[in-house]
Design a protein around this motif. Structure first.
Motif, PDB file in Angstrom:
ATOM      1  N   LYS A 198     -19.552 -44.957   0.147  1.00  0.00           N
ATOM      2  CA  LYS A 198     -20.166 -43.629   0.259  1.00  0.00           C
ATOM      3  C   LYS A 198     -21.346 -43.653   1.226  1.00  0.00           C
ATOM      4  O   LYS A 198     -21.514 -42.740   2.048  1.00  0.00           O
ATOM      5  N   LYS A 199     -22.167 -44.705   1.141  1.00  0.00           N
ATOM      6  CA  LYS A 199     -23.308 -44.809   2.040  1.00  0.00           C
ATOM      7  C   LYS A 199     -22.854 -44.879   3.497  1.00  0.00           C
ATOM      8  O   LYS A 199     -23.454 -44.271   4.384  1.00  0.00           O
ATOM      9  N   ALA A 200     -21.775 -45.626   3.738  1.00  0.00           N
ATOM     10  CA  ALA A 200     -21.256 -45.747   5.103  1.00  0.00           C
ATOM     11  C   ALA A 200     -20.741 -44.400   5.606  1.00  0.00           C
ATOM     12  O   ALA A 200     -20.963 -44.029   6.766  1.00  0.00           O
ATOM     13  N   HIS A 201     -20.053 -43.656   4.747  1.00  0.00           N
ATOM     14  CA  HIS A 201     -19.573 -42.329   5.136  1.00  0.00           C
ATOM     15  C   HIS A 201     -20.744 -41.393   5.426  1.00  0.00           C
ATOM     16  O   HIS A 201     -20.696 -40.597   6.375  1.00  0.00           O
ATOM     17  N   ASP A 202     -21.795 -41.480   4.618  1.00  0.00           N
ATOM     18  CA  ASP A 202     -22.974 -40.641   4.849  1.00  0.00           C
ATOM     19  C   ASP A 202     -23.592 -40.947   6.209  1.00  0.00           C
ATOM     20  O   ASP A 202     -24.101 -40.058   6.899  1.00  0.00           O
ATOM     21  N   CYS A 203     -23.543 -42.218   6.597  1.00  0.00           N
ATOM     22  CA  CYS A 203     -24.127 -42.628   7.872  1.00  0.00           C
ATOM     23  C   CYS A 203     -23.422 -41.990   9.061  1.00  0.00           C
ATOM     24  O   CYS A 203     -24.040 -41.731  10.092  1.00  0.00           O
ATOM     25  N   VAL A 204     -22.114 -41.760   8.928  1.00  0.00           N
ATOM     26  CA  VAL A 204     -21.358 -41.155  10.025  1.00  0.00           C
ATOM     27  C   VAL A 204     -21.963 -39.805  10.390  1.00  0.00           C
ATOM     28  O   VAL A 204     -22.229 -39.507  11.558  1.00  0.00           O
ATOM     29  N   THR A 205     -22.196 -38.979   9.382  1.00  0.00           N
ATOM     30  CA  THR A 205     -22.785 -37.661   9.618  1.00  0.00           C
ATOM     31  C   THR A 205     -24.185 -37.784  10.198  1.00  0.00           C
ATOM     32  O   THR A 205     -24.568 -37.049  11.118  1.00  0.00           O
ATOM     33  N   GLN A 206     -24.950 -38.741   9.694  1.00  0.00           N
ATOM     34  CA  GLN A 206     -26.322 -38.910  10.160  1.00  0.00           C
ATOM     35  C   GLN A 206     -26.378 -39.421  11.594  1.00  0.00           C
ATOM     36  O   GLN A 206     -27.253 -39.026  12.368  1.00  0.00           O
ATOM     37  N   PHE A 207     -25.450 -40.299  11.968  1.00  0.00           N
ATOM     38  CA  PHE A 207     -25.405 -40.785  13.344  1.00  0.00           C
ATOM     39  C   PHE A 207     -25.089 -39.645  14.310  1.00  0.00           C
ATOM     40  O   PHE A 207     -25.657 -39.566  15.399  1.00  0.00           O
ATOM     41  N   GLN A 208     -24.160 -38.769  13.928  1.00  0.00           N
ATOM     42  CA  GLN A 208     -23.834 -37.632  14.786  1.00  0.00           C
ATOM     43  C   GLN A 208     -25.038 -36.707  14.944  1.00  0.00           C
ATOM     44  O   GLN A 208     -25.331 -36.219  16.043  1.00  0.00           O
ATOM     45  N   ALA A 209     -25.737 -36.456  13.854  1.00  0.00           N
ATOM     46  CA  ALA A 209     -26.926 -35.608  13.911  1.00  0.00           C
ATOM     47  C   ALA A 209     -28.009 -36.260  14.767  1.00  0.00           C
ATOM     48  O   ALA A 209     -28.731 -35.581  15.510  1.00  0.00           O
ATOM     49  N   TRP A 210     -28.106 -37.590  14.673  1.00  0.00           N
ATOM     50  CA  TRP A 210     -29.090 -38.319  15.478  1.00  0.00           C
ATOM     51  C   TRP A 210     -28.835 -38.128  16.963  1.00  0.00           C
ATOM     52  O   TRP A 210     -29.768 -37.911  17.741  1.00  0.00           O
ATOM     53  N   TYR A 211     -27.573 -38.174  17.393  1.00  0.00           N
ATOM     54  CA  TYR A 211     -27.252 -38.020  18.811  1.00  0.00           C
ATOM     55  C   TYR A 211     -27.701 -36.654  19.323  1.00  0.00           C
ATOM     56  O   TYR A 211     -28.293 -36.543  20.399  1.00  0.00           O
ATOM     57  N   LYS A 212     -27.444 -35.624  18.550  1.00  0.00           N
ATOM     58  CA  LYS A 212     -27.855 -34.276  18.969  1.00  0.00           C
ATOM     59  C   LYS A 212     -29.370 -34.144  18.995  1.00  0.00           C
ATOM     60  O   LYS A 212     -29.935 -33.492  19.873  1.00  0.00           O
ATOM     61  N   LEU A 213     -30.031 -34.783  18.029  1.00  0.00           N
ATOM     62  CA  LEU A 213     -31.482 -34.658  17.913  1.00  0.00           C
ATOM     63  C   LEU A 213     -32.224 -35.472  18.966  1.00  0.00           C
ATOM     64  O   LEU A 213     -33.206 -34.997  19.554  1.00  0.00           O
ATOM     65  N   LYS A 214     -31.766 -36.697  19.230  1.00  0.00           N
ATOM     66  CA  LYS A 214     -32.507 -37.615  20.092  1.00  0.00           C
ATOM     67  C   LYS A 214     -32.015 -37.654  21.538  1.00  0.00           C
ATOM     68  O   LYS A 214     -32.779 -37.995  22.446  1.00  0.00           O
ATOM     69  N   ILE A 215     -30.740 -37.332  21.764  1.00  0.00           N
ATOM     70  CA  ILE A 215     -30.177 -37.445  23.110  1.00  0.00           C
ATOM     71  C   ILE A 215     -29.828 -36.068  23.681  1.00  0.00           C
ATOM     72  O   ILE A 215     -30.436 -35.603  24.646  1.00  0.00           O
ATOM     73  N   GLN A 216     -28.858 -35.424  23.077  1.00  0.00           N
ATOM     74  CA  GLN A 216     -28.304 -34.200  23.647  1.00  0.00           C
ATOM     75  C   GLN A 216     -29.316 -33.059  23.686  1.00  0.00           C
ATOM     76  O   GLN A 216     -29.503 -32.417  24.730  1.00  0.00           O
ATOM     77  N   GLY A 217     -29.978 -32.798  22.568  1.00  0.00           N
ATOM     78  CA  GLY A 217     -30.927 -31.683  22.503  1.00  0.00           C
ATOM     79  C   GLY A 217     -32.086 -31.823  23.476  1.00  0.00           C
ATOM     80  O   GLY A 217     -32.321 -30.930  24.309  1.00  0.00           O
ATOM     81  N   VAL A 282     -35.595 -36.156  40.074  1.00  0.00           N
ATOM     82  CA  VAL A 282     -35.058 -36.843  38.900  1.00  0.00           C
ATOM     83  C   VAL A 282     -33.545 -36.646  38.846  1.00  0.00           C
ATOM     84  O   VAL A 282     -33.051 -35.527  38.991  1.00  0.00           O
ATOM     85  N   TRP A 283     -32.826 -37.759  38.636  1.00  0.00           N
ATOM     86  CA  TRP A 283     -31.370 -37.736  38.519  1.00  0.00           C
ATOM     87  C   TRP A 283     -30.974 -38.260  37.145  1.00  0.00           C
ATOM     88  O   TRP A 283     -31.743 -38.978  36.491  1.00  0.00           O
ATOM     89  N   GLU A 284     -29.770 -37.896  36.705  1.00  0.00           N
ATOM     90  CA  GLU A 284     -29.358 -38.262  35.346  1.00  0.00           C
ATOM     91  C   GLU A 284     -27.913 -38.740  35.311  1.00  0.00           C
ATOM     92  O   GLU A 284     -27.105 -38.384  36.161  1.00  0.00           O
ATOM     93  N   PHE A 285     -27.631 -39.574  34.293  1.00  0.00           N
ATOM     94  CA  PHE A 285     -26.250 -39.985  34.053  1.00  0.00           C
ATOM     95  C   PHE A 285     -25.895 -39.798  32.579  1.00  0.00           C
ATOM     96  O   PHE A 285     -25.120 -40.557  31.996  1.00  0.00           O
ATOM     97  N   ALA A 286     -26.478 -38.759  31.968  1.00  0.00           N
ATOM     98  CA  ALA A 286     -26.196 -38.458  30.565  1.00  0.00           C
ATOM     99  C   ALA A 286     -24.741 -38.032  30.400  1.00  0.00           C
ATOM    100  O   ALA A 286     -24.073 -37.615  31.355  1.00  0.00           O
ATOM    101  N   LEU A 287     -24.254 -38.111  29.181  1.00  0.00           N
ATOM    102  CA  LEU A 287     -22.844 -37.870  28.904  1.00  0.00           C
ATOM    103  C   LEU A 287     -22.649 -36.562  28.154  1.00  0.00           C
ATOM    104  O   LEU A 287     -23.536 -36.092  27.446  1.00  0.00           O
ATOM    105  N   ALA A 288     -21.461 -35.992  28.315  1.00  0.00           N
ATOM    106  CA  ALA A 288     -21.194 -34.664  27.776  1.00  0.00           C
ATOM    107  C   ALA A 288     -20.992 -34.658  26.269  1.00  0.00           C
ATOM    108  O   ALA A 288     -21.140 -33.621  25.630  1.00  0.00           O
ATOM    109  N   SER A 289     -20.643 -35.800  25.684  1.00  0.00           N
ATOM    110  CA  SER A 289     -20.336 -35.813  24.255  1.00  0.00           C
ATOM    111  C   SER A 289     -20.679 -37.167  23.648  1.00  0.00           C
ATOM    112  O   SER A 289     -20.874 -38.159  24.360  1.00  0.00           O
ATOM    113  N   TYR A 290     -20.724 -37.199  22.325  1.00  0.00           N
ATOM    114  CA  TYR A 290     -20.996 -38.447  21.621  1.00  0.00           C
ATOM    115  C   TYR A 290     -19.858 -39.446  21.840  1.00  0.00           C
ATOM    116  O   TYR A 290     -20.084 -40.654  21.959  1.00  0.00           O
ATOM    117  N   ASN A 291     -18.629 -38.955  21.918  1.00  0.00           N
ATOM    118  CA  ASN A 291     -17.501 -39.852  22.181  1.00  0.00           C
ATOM    119  C   ASN A 291     -17.661 -40.570  23.518  1.00  0.00           C
ATOM    120  O   ASN A 291     -17.387 -41.769  23.639  1.00  0.00           O
TER     121      ASN A 291
END
Length: 337
Positions: A198-217, A282-291
């Motif tokens: 269960k903890k590992a499954h919870d982490c999946v959701t949290q990792f996705q939220a982390w990407y939006k919060l720290k990288i994409q947003g 400034v130039w960037e090489f950020a990615l369009a998605s978490y995948n």
């Protein structure tokens, strides 16, 4: 030890090695390029050492067996690792909330349970349950590592002369070796039950939220409007890190898109990035998605600024240098041509 090496050529000649993989959001495994880090090239993580479970168990035995020189390295009678001062108190360099009985140095974390044992694992950001609250105390030495499609967890339990070595040739939305190691330790010491699945499954959701919060947003909101793209030819050329002539960044025009350019690090095929204009110089090489982030093996990039390359100009307008944030530090590369 029979198959442990920091030499890239020796590793390449070994026909029995695990290929690295990234695990995407839907569980699909995608093969990644094999990393080139080793002891004779720049940025060799952990000295670029590659090893096996059998060899690491032999090393563990040497560390924990009385009468062998390596045993003094983790003498359990000491309150901290031999040769490590209070500067290695975990609260100073790993976890500000860690208790005073925890320290780090010479490649190992030393803890006494009850404790949250995943201090270096990527999982530490999302899961910090304490093991051993209702049990006798035990000393535990550990280390974790991950890089581009590979992860590992390593634990020494000196009181029982036991070791846990977990090597995995994949990285996904959490570190599986850590979950498995925690469950083994919980079973060995008869700690209170934790639903690891269960903890590992919870982490999946949290990792996705982390990407939006720290990288994409932050990446999307940080772009300044109405900035002008300069000529790509201004930036083309070779840049070197002062004092490290082997650390070279090479910028060239993109073959198919005149508005983009390519960055190649140390002439490595797996370190080729396509750059788009972000704003101003400034130039960037950020990615369009978490995948895409996972496919490219960018798991060690933890901030959007690491995807930005900022160029600086002389007073005459020509480019003189660039700044790239690497592991939280702004590193300056000087233009050589």
């Amino acid at each position: 030890m029979e198959r442990t090496t920091a030499n890239h050529d020796v590793y390449q000649a070994d026909g029995n090695t695990a290929k690295p993989y990234a695990i995407l959001l839907d569980g699909t495994a995608v093969e990644l390029p094999t990393g080139n880090l080793d002891s004779v090239r720049i940025n060799g993580a952990a000295g670029g050492v590659r090893s096996t479970v059998s060899d690491l168990l032999r090393w563990s035995h040497a560390l924990m067996t009385r009468g062998l020189p390596a045993h003094e390295y983790i003498d359990v009678s000491r309150h901290r690792l031999k040769g490590c001062s209070e500067l290695f108190h975990t609260a100073a360099i790993i976890d500000p909330t860690a208790n005073g009985g925890t320290n780090y140095g010479l490649g190992l974390v030393r803890q006494t349970t009850p404790a949250a044992l995943r201090l270096i694992s990527p999982n530490r950001t999302f899961f910090a349950s304490v093991l051993g609250n209702n049990s006798l105390s035990h000393q535990v030495f550990s280390h974790h590592g991950n890089f581009n499609g590979a992860s590992c967890s390593f634990y020494l339990l000196p009181e029982s002369c036991s070791a846990i070595v977990l090597l995995l040739n994949a990285m996904g939305l959490s570190e599986a070796t850590d979950w498995i190691a925690q469950d083994i330790i919980r079973t060995l010491f008869e700690f209170e039950s934790i639903d690891v699945i269960k903890k590992a499954h919870d982490c999946v959701t949290q990792f996705q939220a982390w990407y939006k919060l720290k990288i994409q947003g932050p990446f999307e909101t940080g772009r300044l409007p109405a900035s002008t793209n300069r000529s790509i030819n201004d930036y083309i050329g070779t840049y070197r890190l002062n004092g490290y002539e082997n650390f070279t960044l090479w910028f060239q025009p993109h073959e198919d898109n005149a508005e983009k350019m390519e960055l190649i690090v140390n002439n490595r095929p797996n370190q080729k990035h396509v750059l788009s204009h972000y704003h101003f110089d400034v130039w960037e090489f950020a990615l369009a998605s978490y995948n895409e982030y996972l496919k490219k093996g960018y798991g060690t990039y933890e901030s959007y600024v690491e995807f930005l390359i900022s160029f600086q100009r002389h007073t005459d307008g020509t480019i003189r240098a660039l700044t790239w944030c690497l592991d939280g530090m702004d590193v300056v590369f000087t233009k050589r041509d």
